[in-house]
Design a protein around this motif. Structure first.
Motif, short mmCIF file in Angstrom:
data_model
loop_
_atom_site.label_atom_id
_atom_site.label_comp_id
_atom_site.label_asym_id
_atom_site.label_seq_id
_atom_site.Cartn_x
_atom_site.Cartn_y
_atom_site.Cartn_z
N SER A 57 0.83 -1.20 0.00
CA SER A 57 0.00 0.00 0.00
C SER A 57 0.87 1.25 0.00
N LEU A 92 0.90 6.80 3.85
CA LEU A 92 0.01 7.92 4.13
C LEU A 92 0.82 9.01 4.82
N LEU A 120 -5.30 7.61 12.72
CA LEU A 120 -4.63 7.10 11.52
C LEU A 120 -3.84 5.84 11.84
N SER A 156 -6.20 2.87 12.16
CA SER A 156 -7.09 2.53 11.05
C SER A 156 -6.37 2.27 9.73
N TYR A 157 -5.11 2.69 9.61
CA TYR A 157 -4.40 2.50 8.35
C TYR A 157 -3.24 1.53 8.57
N ILE A 197 2.88 5.16 7.78
CA ILE A 197 2.36 6.48 8.08
C ILE A 197 3.54 7.39 8.34
#
Length: 317
Positions: free
Chosen positions: A205, A208, A227, A230-231, A235
């Motif tokens: 992925s 972010l 964040l 949930s991700y 990050i």
């Protein structure tokens, strides 16, 4: 009161003083801070514009402002944009436009242009008049261009206690206490520091990236935690010292990282964590949107998607 004093140098000595002495000492400290604050504002107001880049700024101003105004935008749009660059009452006159041109290209007032620069300014105003189908009145009309680098900094005093609270909420040790339990580690990319939470599910992925607004990461601790939970991908939380309270108020702030260094650091950060040939998912808030916009323009291949929240950038980039 005592918790705020505890953050000052010599806190052990302060703790031994009685309450009345602490109160008196705090009043003295506030007065000394006010004197230093006013002196700092005067000194900063007298300094030259430190981010002006000469020919690079002139070329950028021609490309993103004057070229569209004189050859691309319709006359009504040109007039509205031109009006928005001035404050005050009255009409925008010839010399007002010259002042705006001089500031955007040369970081000067109109009366400070060289002969060559003045000829170029007159040619630009002529092109603008042709685009508008109208002529500007001679002289100045009482309007002032938004040449913020020529204005003195206006002091809006806040007490030392306010700065101590802001520093305590946003300083690196406190940020570490909040982010490290979520799996974040502090890293560096060029001149830029950033917090990195490695991917929990390495499925390729895109990372972010969140670009904070004024105040640093402190006001966004709840968002950062959301964040992180949930991700599942990487990050990245870059730290922008120019809009953060990361320096104690009794110390001089470090030199700001330049826009070019910031963009280069963001590119290096993304290249390090993004899949090969891929970009990142960008989320910016307020002044953080300016950095996202700058990266979109300079390195669009680093951007898989971008979300701008309360943006300030669309009139600047």
């Amino acid at each position: 009161m005592e918790s705020l004093l505890a953050s000052l140098p010599g806190s052990a000595l302060l703790a031994a003083l009685p309450g009345s002495a602490l109160l008196l000492l705090w009043v003295v400290i506030e007065l000394l801070f006010y004197v230093r604050y006013r002196a700092w504002v005067r000194a900063r107001s007298a300094e030259p514009h430190a981010t002006y880049r000469g020919a690079a700024d002139a070329a950028e101003a021609l490309d993103i402002l004057w070229k569209p105004l004189t050859s691309e935008f319709p006359p009504d749009m040109v007039r509205n944009i031109l009006e928005s660059w001035f404050v005050g009452d009255g009409a925008v006159c010839y010399e007002d436009v010259v002042d705006l041109y001089a500031w955007t290209l040369h970081n000067k007032r109109g009366d400070g242009l060289s002969r060559t620069q003045r000829r170029a300014a007159d040619e630009m105003v002529l092109k603008l008049e042709r685009r508008l189908g109208d002529s500007f009145s001679a002289g100045h009309g009482g309007r002032t261009p938004l040449a913020y680098t020529f204005e003195d900094l206006q002091p809006y005093y806040k007490p030392l206690a306010w700065f101590l609270f802001q520093y305590w909420c946003t300083c690196t040790p406190v940020t570490a206490l909040v982010l490290r339990p979520q799996g974040f580690v502090l890293r560096r990319a060029g001149a830029l520091q950033y917090w990195h939470r490695p991917a929990r599910d390495p499925d390729g992925s895109a990372p972010l990236v969140f670009c904070h607004g004024v105040g640093g990461q402190g006001p966004y601790f709840i968002l950062c935690r959301t964040l992180a939970t949930s991700y599942t991908g990487d990050i990245l939380l870059p730290m922008f010292t120019s809009s953060s309270m990361v320096t104690p108020p009794w110390r001089e702030p470090p030199p700001c990282v330049t826009p070019a260094e910031t963009v280069a650091g963001l590119k290096e950060m993304v290249s390090r964590h993004a899949p090969p040939g891929g970009g990142a998912l960008w989320l910016g808030h307020s002044i953080g949107c300016a950095w996202v916009a700058a990266l979109v323009r300079a390195h669009p291949n680093c951007v898989a998607a971008a979300t701008f929240v309360d943006p300030i950038c669309f009139g600047l980039f």
